[in-house]
Design a protein around this motif. Structure first.
Motif, PDB file in Angstrom:
ATOM      1  N   ASP A  20      55.558 109.417 101.049  1.00 46.03           N
ATOM      2  CA  ASP A  20      56.897 108.122 100.730  1.00 46.03           C
ATOM      3  C   ASP A  20      56.720 107.034 100.789  1.00 46.03           C
ATOM      4  O   ASP A  20      56.860 105.657 100.158  1.00 46.03           O
ATOM      5  CB  ASP A  20      58.135 108.947 101.453  1.00 46.03           C
ATOM      6  CG  ASP A  20      58.728 110.230 100.790  1.00 46.03           C
ATOM      7  OD1 ASP A  20      58.819 110.632 100.076  1.00 46.03           O
ATOM      8  OD2 ASP A  20      60.134 110.444 101.177  1.00 46.03           O
ATOM      9  N   GLN A  23      54.377 106.078  98.263  1.00 46.78           N
ATOM     10  CA  GLN A  23      54.444 105.479  97.412  1.00 46.78           C
ATOM     11  C   GLN A  23      55.287 104.401  97.367  1.00 46.78           C
ATOM     12  O   GLN A  23      54.964 102.849  96.210  1.00 46.78           O
ATOM     13  CB  GLN A  23      55.236 106.356  96.732  1.00 46.78           C
ATOM     14  CG  GLN A  23      56.320 106.398  95.453  1.00 46.78           C
ATOM     15  CD  GLN A  23      55.289 105.952  94.403  1.00 46.78           C
ATOM     16  OE1 GLN A  23      54.672 107.948  94.076  1.00 46.78           O
ATOM     17  NE2 GLN A  23      54.975 105.875  94.083  1.00 46.78           N
ATOM     18  N   ASP A  27      54.427 100.572  94.981  1.00 48.93           N
ATOM     19  CA  ASP A  27      55.377 100.039  93.954  1.00 48.93           C
ATOM     20  C   ASP A  27      55.255  98.942  93.791  1.00 48.93           C
ATOM     21  O   ASP A  27      55.324  97.846  93.745  1.00 48.93           O
ATOM     22  CB  ASP A  27      57.063 100.905  94.446  1.00 48.93           C
ATOM     23  CG  ASP A  27      56.284 102.482  94.038  1.00 48.93           C
ATOM     24  OD1 ASP A  27      56.107 102.792  93.023  1.00 48.93           O
ATOM     25  OD2 ASP A  27      57.825 102.611  94.562  1.00 48.93           O
ATOM     26  N   LEU A 168      48.873 110.426  94.879  1.00 46.62           N
ATOM     27  CA  LEU A 168      49.894 110.637  94.243  1.00 46.62           C
ATOM     28  C   LEU A 168      50.730 111.914  93.365  1.00 46.62           C
ATOM     29  O   LEU A 168      51.383 112.918  93.032  1.00 46.62           O
ATOM     30  CB  LEU A 168      51.061 109.468  94.318  1.00 46.62           C
ATOM     31  CG  LEU A 168      51.722 108.916  95.445  1.00 46.62           C
ATOM     32  CD1 LEU A 168      52.307 107.726  95.204  1.00 46.62           C
ATOM     33  CD2 LEU A 168      51.861 110.145  96.329  1.00 46.62           C
TER      34      LEU A 168
END
Length: 233
Positions: A20, A23, A27, A168
């Motif tokens: 997480d 990610q 982002d 991912l």
């Protein structure tokens, strides 16, 4: 369940936390690429810059992508500083100081900036004055961009730098191998700590940078929409 999970039952939760956090980092990088592309377009169109457009390297590592943004942010800084030097040379000292005086009306600053940009470029739209004032006479380049460059450099040389940005989509086992190389408790905790340490500052600096670019872009769009004639002194 493997032996490591039996010995350390919280490992699966920590693995997901690492994924997480990874990610979130990606982002944030993507948003910075988008904001940088927007800023490049503004500088090229309105200030006559010749900065090459950039794109995220989807098969690259985090470090490679940090290096790409750092390189282009340095180019942006050089372009803005060059214009700042030209303004300092061509404006009277008192007028130049007023450009940095937060108490001075912004319309007057824009008019002064436009006259110098026109002299430097030979011809310039009124929007050029807005861009010059917003980028030169603010903390966007001197503070916001400089801080982002420093944080990107830190992330690039950290344990996160060698991780590929595309892991991912490859499945959990490959992700964990790429990110950790092992699943021992200590490695997971160290990885989580590294992500959290860098993300906290990186997200804050990125948000400040993206907001600054968005503010310039909104002003530019409004100016174009309502007409782009040179301002009156």
């Amino acid at each position: 369940m493997n032996l490591s999970d039996l010995l350390y039952p919280n490992n699966p939760k920590r693995r997901q936390e690492v994924i997480d956090l990874h990610q979130k980092l990606l982002d944030c990088l993507r948003l910075n690429f988008k904001a940088t592309e927007e800023l490049i377009e503004t500088l090229n169109v309105h200030l006559g810059a010749g900065i090459a457009h950039v794109a995220m390297k989807e098969d690259g590592t985090i470090k490679e992508n940090c290096d790409i943004i750092i390189r282009v942010l340095n180019e942006i800084q050089q372009e803005v500083w060059k214009l700042d030097r030209d303004m300092k040379e061509k404006l009277e000292p008192g007028m130049y100081r007023k450009l940095y005086d937060i108490k001075q009306p912004e319309l007057g600053k824009i008019a002064a900036a436009h006259s110098i940009v026109s002299t430097v470029l030979g011809e310039a739209t009124a929007t050029a004055g807005i861009v010059a004032v917003k980028l030169i006479c603010s903390n966007v380049v001197t503070v916001t961009v400089s801080k982002l460059i420093a944080l990107l450099a830190q992330i690039g040389v950290s344990v996160l730098g060698g991780i590929g940005i595309g892991v991912l989509g490859l499945g959990m086992d490959i992700i964990l191998h790429a990110i950790l190389g092992a699943v021992e408790r200590e490695t997971l905790l160290a990885s989580i700590q590294s992500y959290e340490q860098h993300l906290a500052e990186f997200e804050e600096a990125s948000e400040a940078y993206q907001c600054a670019v968005a503010e310039v872009s909104v002003l530019v769009k409004e100016k174009v929409e309502f007409g782009d004639a040179p301002p009156h002194q």
